[in-house]
Structure formats: structure tokens, C-alpha cells
Design an enzyme around this catalytic site. Structure first.
Site, PDB file in Angstrom:
ATOM      1  N   HIS A 178      37.961  39.099  38.977  1.00 53.56           N
ATOM      2  CA  HIS A 178      38.748  39.509  40.145  1.00 53.56           C
ATOM      3  C   HIS A 178      39.717  40.637  39.786  1.00 53.56           C
ATOM      4  CE1 HIS A 178      37.811  36.116  42.923  1.00 53.56           C
ATOM      5  NE2 HIS A 178      37.445  35.562  41.786  1.00 53.56           N
TER       6      HIS A 178
ATOM      7  N   CYS B  39      33.191  38.895  42.537  1.00 55.44           N
ATOM      8  CA  CYS B  39      32.846  37.501  42.279  1.00 55.44           C
ATOM      9  C   CYS B  39      31.640  37.071  43.122  1.00 55.44           C
ATOM     10  CB  CYS B  39      34.068  36.604  42.446  1.00 55.44           C
ATOM     11  SG  CYS B  39      33.964  35.169  41.370  1.00 55.44           S
TER      12      CYS B  39
ATOM     13  N   GLU C  17      41.291  42.588  41.627  1.00 51.66           N
ATOM     14  CA  GLU C  17      42.405  42.708  42.575  1.00 51.66           C
ATOM     15  C   GLU C  17      43.661  41.991  42.088  1.00 51.66           C
ATOM     16  OE1 GLU C  17      39.810  40.759  42.901  1.00 51.66           O
ATOM     17  OE2 GLU C  17      40.207  38.956  44.076  1.00 51.66           O
TER      18      GLU C  17
HETATM   19  N1  GLN Z   1      31.384  30.496  44.402  1.00 52.06           N
HETATM   20  C1  GLN Z   1      31.165  31.346  43.283  1.00 52.06           C
HETATM   21  C2  GLN Z   1      31.313  30.612  41.963  1.00 52.06           C
HETATM   22  O1  GLN Z   1      31.906  29.561  41.906  1.00 52.06           O
HETATM   23  C3  GLN Z   1      32.085  32.566  43.334  1.00 52.06           C
HETATM   24  C4  GLN Z   1      33.528  32.250  43.245  1.00 52.06           C
HETATM   25  C5  GLN Z   1      34.425  33.364  43.698  1.00 52.06           C
HETATM   26  O2  GLN Z   1      34.014  34.256  44.425  1.00 52.06           O
HETATM   27  N2  GLN Z   1      35.695  33.297  43.330  1.00 52.06           N
HETATM   28  O3  GLN Z   1      30.845  31.080  40.947  1.00 52.06           O
END
Ligand code: GLN
Length: 546
Positions: A510, A384, A512
Site C-alpha cells: 500500500h 493490493c 498510499e
Molecule cells: N483481499 C486481498 C488479500 O487479503 C487484498 C487485501 C487488500 O487489498 N488490502 O490478499
């Protein structure tokens, strides 16, 4: 169809005793006996969900397929049971009150005074039973957050009392998890706090059926008898939950205490067969018997609190067992990284994972770490925000786009390689407004991602607002950073990788969140495999004596 039976897990004496792990372990044993079972968590706080809470407040925010931002215990449920949870598996006081207040505004209670009892408790009871409707679960385990005696858990305990009264104890069972402290001075285990916490439950009209006692030392037969007598439970219903070296041992420890058997007999359900825990035991064996240890750096900004990265840590444990190795995770605060100390920070690492996150703090340290691992060909995995930083780093240092950034951090960047999606631009409220939940992703043939998954289309879970800016897609591809996973509907870039590198992958989603004991997440498995090869090539490996 058989009626659904309910098991409630309450906690006494202290928080953090592991109600989530106990619930997941009991569910695992019942599942392994052939029952269809699920777990839900009721949290007594007023937030509608934990999505807007800082990880320091609440640990990781776990996201389900249907896009709910939930308590991290749901992660344990999925990892243990290998079945997905949903929005309905996590209820908060905020949600309960919101529903009741919305009904009141609509006029559903017209003419009546709306009160905690019966309106809030009715709503709680509805939600206790919501998963039972249409899902064919034979058993639903409900974990009540908090500790008995807390003012805020009272409506839950009262709802539980009502439900138990209505359904009878053979359809609605209460397991109370408590703590038996060891007083060093006296050299003794003490049962008094447990007696008091059961008394508190009794004051609210709830008699627990089973006591599970967390302890650092074995509990004697006499002590079990004493607890049984003072707490009105049968001696065979006082169970010891002694500290174990890993949470994955708890189902086996509870099986030895016959928790599943006692539960089923109280619910008047057949034992069916002995729990088939062979796969689980195989996993546990591998967890304890490995031939190498590797160290992976986790670069993030919540490094003082490992719970903030719970699912990542567990995914490494799962992936380690598939690679005959133990993964030691070294937490590296991204804020502490500078150009001067980066080599020192990365010393001894066989791979680097750059973590998800929000906001500006620590961003430049993450970018520094990525430049180092890209140039030094150290296995890299960005999740992310970690993937977004990999894109920014590549833009700045390979594409030479000076000042390239994400508009989350620098709204005026000349090169917004990561930017807000159109539908996010008009969004003013924070809670539940990100791109959340499972989305499909099409993988490019012959890419690293495709080789890892061995599939064309995958489904993974998201939680973010910002995206790879497709205006730059060709430039990246031509310079060697390949967008290898694309959302087939929105065309958003979900995976990037670098061809000329032994292992460099970033995912907008994600992964994970989907790693389980039975099915370790494939990117983690292959990342650890790449890290093991790297460590062998660079003599970083620590061999474990046979
Ligand atoms: N802050 C980033 C976004 O909003 C990544 C979010 C995250 O890592 N879950 O796109």
C-alpha cells in the site's frame, strides 16, 4: 534530559470536529519551532484494533511500519509530521482491558478485586506515557477519541485528571475542541453547547486550559471574552477554528491564532524561533495554484464513503502539487461496472486506480475496468486487491487461462494465480493475522518501478493474506507482465507492470500509506504525471484560467 510534556486534546459538543487535524496541526507548529513531538490516539471502543472493522464503520484502517492496524488519524499525523508512527501511537479500550485481564489471569493482582479505578486507569496512564520512555520526545500530544460525556471515554478523562494532578498543569495541558453553532433563525453564534461541554469536563475534575472553537463564522472579541469567563480560561486561550477549504490550511490558521505560542507559554517552554513553515506554505500555494485539472477514476466498493480511501485521496492531493495540477477523483462503484457500460464509465478519465479491498463483491467490475484500461492504454495503478485483479485479468485474457482467479474468491479455480501463503493456511483467527507492516522489496533494474523510485530496495507497508502465485511467474513474464518488485527474503512478488503500455503498475503493498506533504509517494507522483500526459494527448485536459 528535559522531561516530556503532555498535551491532551479532548472534544466536546459533537464528533467529527477534527480533533485529529487539530492535533496534527499543533504538532506541526511545535515541530516547526524545533521541538521533537509525536501524537497518539486513544480510542474508546472495545475492538482491540480497527483491523476487523468494516470501512463503513470506521473509515480506512491505517497500517504502521511495525504492522499495527490503526485509526485513520495516524495517517494524518504521519502526513503532517513526516515521521512514522507505530503500534504504541494507537491505543484502544480493547487493548487496555486485554492487558489488565491477562495480568489478572497471571495472578499479578492476586487477592485484589480488579476495578476500573485504579487498575484500568493505571494501565491507561502507563500507556499515556509509554512513548515518552526512551524516545526523547519533548512533547507528546494525546488525542482522546469520542466526545466528553460519553460513558466509554470516562476512564480516559479520569486518567487524564490523575496525570494532570500528579504532573501539574505546566507539564500536562488540556486543549478542548468544541463547536459554536450558528443558529440561522436567530442569526447568531451560540456558546451554550460549549459552556455545557466544559461543565461536563469540570464535573470529572478536568479544567481545560485552551478552547479551540470550530465555527462557520468569525467569533467576535466579546464572544471570546464571554467564553473565557464562563469556562474559566484566559481570553487569549479561546481560539477560533473557522472552516477552511482544505485540512492543510489548519496549521496556518492555528498559527494565526497563536495556538503554538499559548501552548508553549503554558507549558513553560521557550518559543525558540518562529515556526519554519516555508515548505508547508509552498505546498499550500501549489495546492491552490495549478494550471490543469485531470480526472482519475477510483474503482472500489466503498465509493459512498471517501474516508474508506483516505490515504489514497490524500496521496493524490500531494502528487497533484508536484505536477502543477489538481486531481479530481471520480468514485466508480465496481459493482456497477459491466461490459456494456464500461466505455461510458471510463469516459473522460486520464487514469484509473483500482482500490484495495476484501471479498467477492465488485471483483468482476474491477477486472472489467482493468481489461479496458490495459487494452486502451489508459494509465493504470492497482493497489493490493487492485494489483491482484490486474494479475487475474492478464491471466484470463492474455494467458488465456480460463477461470483464473484468486483463491480468496474462488477456492476451486483451475488457475489459482493469486493464492494463500503457506503460513496463512493454518490461520483461524482474523485480527492482526495478515501480512502486516513494512517489508523490503527489490526492484528490477530498468523497470518502471525502478525508474519511479530511483532505488534498488524500497520498504513499503502491507495488509493482505493472498499473494501472487510464483508457479505462474515465468508464464506472466514471457507474455509481458513483469514481476518487477520481489521480496528479497520470501521471493514473493510485490510489484507487477506491463512493458507495452504507457503506465501500468500494480503493487501488492500500500504505497498510499507513506505519502506525506514533505515527501509525496513516488508512484502517485509518476502516475499523475502519466495521467497528465494522457489527458494532453487525448484533449481531456481542463486548463485553469490564469
Ligand atoms: N483481499 C486481498 C488479500 O487479503 C487484498 C487485501 C487488500 O487489498 N488490502 O490478499
Amino acid at each position: 534530559m528535559a522531561i516530556t510534556k503532555y498535551i491532551f486534546v479532548t472534544g466536546g459538543v459533537s464528533s467529527s470536529l477534527g480533533k485529529g487535524i487539530l492535533s496534527a496541526s499543533l504538532a506541526k507548529l511545535l515541530q516547526a519551532r524545533g521541538y521533537s513531538v509525536t501524537i497518539q490516539k486513544f480510542d474508546p471502543y472495545l475492538n482491540v484494533d480497527p483491523g476487523t472493522m468494516n470501512p463503513y464503520e470506521h473509515g480506512e484502517c491505517y497500517v504502521t511500519d511495525d504492522g499495527a492496524e490503526t485509526d485513520l488519524d495516524l495517517g494524518h499525523y504521519e502526513r503532517f509530521l513526516n515521521i512514522p508512527t507505530s503500534q504504541a501511537n494507537n491505543v484502544t479500550t480493547g487493548q487496555v482491558y486485554r492487558t489488565v485481564i491477562e495480568k489478572e489471569r497471571r495472578g499479578d493482582y492476586l487477592g485484589k478485586t480488579v476495578q476500573v479505578i485504579p487498575h484500568i486507569t493505571d494501565e491507561i496512564r502507563n500507556r499515556f506515557q509509554r512513548l515518552g520512555k526512551g524516545n526523547n520526545y519533548e512533547i507528546i500530544i494525546t488525542e482522546i477519541g469520542g466526545t466528553v460525556g460519553d460513558i466509554e471515554s470516562l476512564p480516559y478523562i479520569e486518567s487524564l485528571r490523575q496525570m494532570r494532578y500528579e504532573k501539574g498543569p505546566s507539564n500536562c495541558l488540556v486543549v478542548h475542541l468544541t463547536y459554536i453553532p450558528f443558529l440561522k433563525g436567530a442569526g447568531e453564534l451560540k456558546t451554550k453547547p460549549t459552556q455545557h461541554s466544559v461543565k461536563t469536563l469540570l464535573e470529572t475534575g478536568v479544567q481545560p486550559d485552551i478552547l479551540v472553537c470550530r465555527t462557520e463564522h468569525p467569533i467576535s472579541k466579546d464572544m471570546r471574552k464571554k467564553l473565557a469567563l464562563f469556562c474559566n480560561v484566559k481570553a487569549n486561550s479561546v481560539m477560533e477554528a473557522i472552516d477552511v477549504s482544505t485540512i492543510y490550511e489548519v496549521p496556518i490558521a492555528m498559527q494565526a491564532e497563536e495556538l503554538d505560542k499559548v501552548v508553549l507559554s503554558k507549558l513553560k517552554l521557550p518559543l525558540k524561533h518562529e515556526p519554519d513553515m516555508s515548505k508547508w506554505e509552498d505546498f499550500l500555494y501549489k495546492l491552490k495554484h495549478y494550471s490543469t485539472t485531470i480526472t482519475i477514476g477510483l474503482v472500489g466498493k466503498y465509493t459512498e464513503l471517501p474516508d474508506a480511501y483516505k490515504s489514497i485521496n490524500e496521496s493524490f492531493i500531494h502528487a497533484g502539487t508536484r505536477n502543477d495540477c489538481k486531481v479530481e477523483v471520480r468514485y466508480i462503484s465496481s459493482e456497477s461496472i459491466t461490459k456494456q457500460n464500461i466505455a461510458e464509465k471510463m469516459e473522460g478519465l486520464s487514469g484509473v486506480l483500482v482500490a484495495p479491498g476484501f471479498g467477492e463483491r465488485g471483483i468482476e467490475g474491477k477486472i472489467e475496468a482493468i481489461q479496458y484500461v490495459r487494452e486502451n492504454k489508459i494509465p493504470f495503478f492497482g493497489i493490493c486487491l487492485g494489483m491482484q485483479c490486474a494479475v487475474i485479468e492478464f491471466a484470463r485474457h492474455v494467458l488465456k487461462l480460463n477461470g483464473a482467479h484468486s483463491t480468496e474468491i474462488d477456492a476451486k479455480t483451475p488457475h489459482p494465480v493469486i493464492a494463500l501463503m503457506e503460513d496463512q493456511k493454518t490461520q483461524n483467527s482474523k485480527g492482526g493475522t495478515m501480512r502486516l507492516g513494512a517489508y523490503p522489496c527489490q526492484l528490477k533494474k530498468n523497470s518502471l518501478a525502478y525508474k519511479i523510485y530511483g532505488q534498488n530496495v524500497i520498504m513499503e507497508r502491507h495488509r493482505h493474506r493472498y499473494e501472487f502465485n510464483n508457479d505462474y511467474k515465468d508464464a506472466f513474464e514471457n507474455a509481458g507482465m513483469i514481476p518487477s518488485g520481489i521480496n528479497p527474503v520470501s521471493k514473493l512478488v510485490e510489484v507487477v507492470e506491463i512493458e507495452d503500455h504507457p503506465f501500468f503498475i500494480g503493487t501488492q503493498y500500500h504505497p498510499e500509506l507513506k505519502s506525506t506533504v514533505d515527501n509525496p509517494q513516488p508512484i502517485f507522483v509518476k502516475f499523475v504525471e502519466a495521467a497528465v500526459s494522457y489527458s494532453k494527448q487525448h484533449n481531456l485536459i481542463e486548463l485553469v484560467e490564469a
